[in-house]
Motif scaffolding. Structure first.
Motif, PDB file in Angstrom:
ATOM      1  N   LYS A 170       1.021  -1.141  -0.153  1.00 48.02           N
ATOM      2  CA  LYS A 170       0.117  -0.081   0.027  1.00 48.02           C
ATOM      3  C   LYS A 170       1.072   1.217  -0.028  1.00 48.02           C
ATOM      4  O   LYS A 170       0.415   2.107  -0.642  1.00 48.02           O
ATOM      5  N   ASN A 171       1.830   1.305   0.693  1.00 46.15           N
ATOM      6  CA  ASN A 171       2.714   2.236   0.972  1.00 46.15           C
ATOM      7  C   ASN A 171       3.835   2.629   0.051  1.00 46.15           C
ATOM      8  O   ASN A 171       4.507   3.517  -0.251  1.00 46.15           O
ATOM      9  N   LYS A 172       3.972   1.517  -0.996  1.00 47.63           N
ATOM     10  CA  LYS A 172       5.410   1.572  -1.877  1.00 47.63           C
ATOM     11  C   LYS A 172       5.065   2.508  -2.968  1.00 47.63           C
ATOM     12  O   LYS A 172       3.861   2.896  -3.340  1.00 47.63           O
ATOM     13  N   LYS A 173       6.183   3.104  -3.617  1.00 45.69           N
ATOM     14  CA  LYS A 173       6.211   3.913  -4.642  1.00 45.69           C
ATOM     15  C   LYS A 173       6.449   2.859  -5.775  1.00 45.69           C
ATOM     16  O   LYS A 173       7.074   2.120  -6.228  1.00 45.69           O
ATOM     17  N   GLN A 174       5.478   3.473  -6.779  1.00 35.92           N
ATOM     18  CA  GLN A 174       5.109   2.436  -8.212  1.00 35.92           C
ATOM     19  C   GLN A 174       6.714   2.736  -8.937  1.00 35.92           C
ATOM     20  O   GLN A 174       7.095   3.885  -9.056  1.00 35.92           O
ATOM     21  N   LYS A 175       6.999   1.558  -9.598  1.00 26.66           N
ATOM     22  CA  LYS A 175       8.103   1.808 -10.398  1.00 26.66           C
ATOM     23  C   LYS A 175       7.889   1.281 -11.977  1.00 26.66           C
ATOM     24  O   LYS A 175       7.021   0.364 -12.081  1.00 26.66           O
ATOM     25  N   ILE A 176       8.745   1.754 -13.102  1.00 28.56           N
ATOM     26  CA  ILE A 176       8.548   1.338 -14.379  1.00 28.56           C
ATOM     27  C   ILE A 176       9.952   0.842 -14.638  1.00 28.56           C
ATOM     28  O   ILE A 176      10.826   1.566 -14.488  1.00 28.56           O
ATOM     29  N   TYR A 177       9.964  -0.468 -15.078  1.00 29.23           N
ATOM     30  CA  TYR A 177      11.383  -1.067 -15.341  1.00 29.23           C
ATOM     31  C   TYR A 177      11.523  -1.348 -16.791  1.00 29.23           C
ATOM     32  O   TYR A 177      10.570  -1.328 -17.661  1.00 29.23           O
ATOM     33  N   SER A 178      12.680  -1.157 -17.495  1.00 25.52           N
ATOM     34  CA  SER A 178      12.889  -1.470 -18.709  1.00 25.52           C
ATOM     35  C   SER A 178      14.331  -2.352 -18.801  1.00 25.52           C
ATOM     36  O   SER A 178      15.040  -2.193 -17.946  1.00 25.52           O
ATOM     37  N   ASN A 179      14.536  -3.138 -19.943  1.00 30.00           N
ATOM     38  CA  ASN A 179      15.517  -4.015 -20.022  1.00 30.00           C
ATOM     39  C   ASN A 179      16.214  -3.243 -21.267  1.00 30.00           C
ATOM     40  O   ASN A 179      15.700  -2.789 -22.377  1.00 30.00           O
ATOM     41  N   GLU A 180      17.666  -3.147 -21.082  1.00 31.72           N
ATOM     42  CA  GLU A 180      18.380  -2.479 -22.029  1.00 31.72           C
ATOM     43  C   GLU A 180      19.340  -3.418 -22.369  1.00 31.72           C
ATOM     44  O   GLU A 180      20.012  -4.209 -21.945  1.00 31.72           O
ATOM     45  N   GLU A 181      20.031  -3.433 -23.752  1.00 30.33           N
ATOM     46  CA  GLU A 181      20.872  -3.856 -24.564  1.00 30.33           C
ATOM     47  C   GLU A 181      22.038  -3.717 -23.734  1.00 30.33           C
ATOM     48  O   GLU A 181      22.520  -2.724 -23.728  1.00 30.33           O
ATOM     49  N   GLY A 182      22.716  -4.863 -23.572  1.00 27.61           N
ATOM     50  CA  GLY A 182      24.105  -4.827 -22.962  1.00 27.61           C
ATOM     51  C   GLY A 182      24.165  -4.657 -21.349  1.00 27.61           C
ATOM     52  O   GLY A 182      25.054  -4.756 -20.567  1.00 27.61           O
ATOM     53  N   GLU A 183      22.984  -4.290 -20.759  1.00 26.96           N
ATOM     54  CA  GLU A 183      22.678  -4.554 -19.345  1.00 26.96           C
ATOM     55  C   GLU A 183      22.479  -5.984 -18.908  1.00 26.96           C
ATOM     56  O   GLU A 183      21.261  -6.614 -19.075  1.00 26.96           O
TER      57      GLU A 183
END
Length: 487
Positions: A170-183
């Motif tokens: 309930k208290n967490k901050k929403q995140k958006i994730y991405s996969n990047e080439e080379g990571e």
């Protein structure tokens, strides 16, 4: 007083010596019986059990400790006198927890349980005692009567974990994730990069037919509360949504609205950056529960459908001529040369055995051309709900008018309704024309601007239709003359 203490210490030392001598002289079995009897006497006079939960376990932060800390933060405000307040990166609010040495009494099914927080400090001997900084070991201890041990270990601790997870979510901050080439995961940072997700879209602001919108919301609610149901029918707790329709119809906005409604994180999966099926599996393993895995424009990501059957040279040439020449598709062709990702790998990602490595996850595909997708990719069970994001109709327009202009009715609405029934225009284009272009923000001006655009679009569509009809008639006449020539 000093003489008394000296005498007492002397007697204790003598008693310890006698006990040690007895242990050596008496048989081991007899000594074991005495020890057991002593423990029984001790348990009779001290009928309590204590469970210790350390902050770290095997050099990793103990998740149980973290959840207990969150849980006790809601219980300690009334009972404890000394508290601590902290702000964590993923939290929206201050986290309140017990200060060192403080205790809280909790009650569960009529049983009272005591929680204590303490910190133990000892020297760091990992480098031969040369370190100047002491090590702190933080712990929680739970004390309760031994007769309630089965209830505590079987029910109470499970209750604490579930409540802690619910509060943390309930208290967490929403995140958006991405996969990047080379990571790559061996860098120690994981295969996903993330930033805070702060998109303002909601179902209230989404331009869509209210009936269809309500159907989607009901489906999301049923999914989020369906843990027991999915377990009962033997299915992994996940759901697939296919969003399809012309550009500008709100597919990305729909994803943001779903994420905000459920408070889920988003994993934006870029298939062109995935090396092979093995890497796709590793990406899946690093996603968390209560999340949305998104593959946007899946028809333009990489060519998966063509790998199911061999094409001859003529078929390939014809398809290349018909292929859209936009930059996204060109990117797809370039990346696909080095990618070893297959349709089979993607299908296993969606609903194979490894797809059940987490719970409560939604997978969303978006496409502008649903007919280009392999039927195996979007069948029910993989993409459970197919949602058409259509051109803007009157009901969707009313939502936009309320959002952008703050009005629910106007004399021009009737004319706009009539025009929207004849013209295909995206909600994105309607919204752009409703957006005020000056400080006054006069709704009348914005609506008149939209009417002009719709009339212009209607004339253009009518002209194109006339041209196509004329061209078709000309082709029929030409074919008739050609036929007559050889009669």
């Amino acid at each position: 007083m000093v003489d008394t203490l000296t005498e007492l210490c002397s007697k204790l030392a003598g008693l310890m010596f006698i006990l040690g001598t007895i242990q050596q002289l008496v048989p081991h079995s007899f000594y074991k019986r005495i020890k057991t009897l002593w423990h029984r006497i001790e348990n009779y006079f001290y009928p309590y059990v204590q469970i210790t939960i350390d902050e770290y376990s095997n050099y990793k932060r103990n998740e149980v400790y973290s959840l207990i800390k969150v849980y006790l933060g809601t219980k300690s405000t009334n009972d404890a006198k000394y508290l601590k307040a902290e702000m964590f990166k993923k939290s929206k609010f201050l986290a309140v927890s017990l200060d060192e040495g403080e205790e809280v009494i909790d009650e569960f099914h009529g049983v009272k349980l005591k929680w204590n927080s303490y910190t133990e400090t000892f020297p760091d001997n990992s480098s031969g005692g040369r370190s100047q900084l002491p090590i702190e070991k933080k712990c929680y201890t739970l004390t309760f009567n031994k007769k309630n041990q089965e209830m505590v270990t079987g029910q109470y601790l499970k209750h604490v974990m579930e409540e802690g997870k619910a509060i943390e979510f309930k208290n967490k901050k929403q995140k958006i994730y991405s996969n990047e080439e080379g990571e790559r995961y061996w860098y120690g940072k994981g295969m996903w990069r993330n930033i805070n997700f702060e998109h303002p879209a909601t179902f209230d602001t989404l331009a869509m037919d209210p009936t269809k919108k309500e159907e989607i919301i009901n489906d999301l609610v049923a999914f989020s509360k369906g843990k027991d149901y999915y377990s009962k029918v033997g299915k992994a707790w996940k759901r697939g949504y296919l969003l399809y329709g012309p550009p500008g119809t709100g597919k990305s906005t729909m994803i943001a609205a779903i994420a905000n409604y459920l408070n889920y994180d988003i994993y934006d999966l870029e298939l062109t950056s995935v090396k092979d099926n093995s890497e796709l599996k590793k990406l899946l393993m690093e996603t968390t529960s209560k999340s949305i895995i998104v593959i946007e424009d899946i028809d333009c990501s990489i060519d998966l459908t063509g790998k199911r059957k061999k094409k001859n040279k003529k078929e390939t040439t014809n398809e290349e001529e018909e292929e859209d020449s936009d930059s996204t598709t060109e990117k797809k062709n370039d990346k696909n040369e080095s990618s070893k990702l297959t349709l089979s790998g993607l299908l296993n990602f969606i609903d194979g055995i490894w797809s059940a490595c987490g719970q409560e996850r939604i997978i969303i595909f978006t496409t502008n051309h649903v007919d280009k997708l392999d039927p195996a990719l979007i069948r029910r069970g993989r993409m459970d709900m197919h949602i058409e994001m259509s051109y803007c109709k009157y009901e969707a327009f009313k939502v936009l008018a309320k959002n952008y202009l703050g009005i629910e009715t106007h004399p021009l609405f009737q004319e706009i309704q009539s025009l929207l029934e004849e013209v295909d225009v995206s909600p994105c284009d309607v919204a752009e024309n409703l957006m005020p272009k000056n400080a006054s923000g006069n709704p009348e001006i914005c609506l008149e601007s939209l009417v002009k655009v719709l009339i212009k679009a209607k004339r253009k569509a009518s002209l194109n239709s006339h041209k196509n009809k004329k061209s078709s008639t000309k082709l029929i006449i030409t074919y008739g003359r050609f036929k007559k020539l050889f009669q």
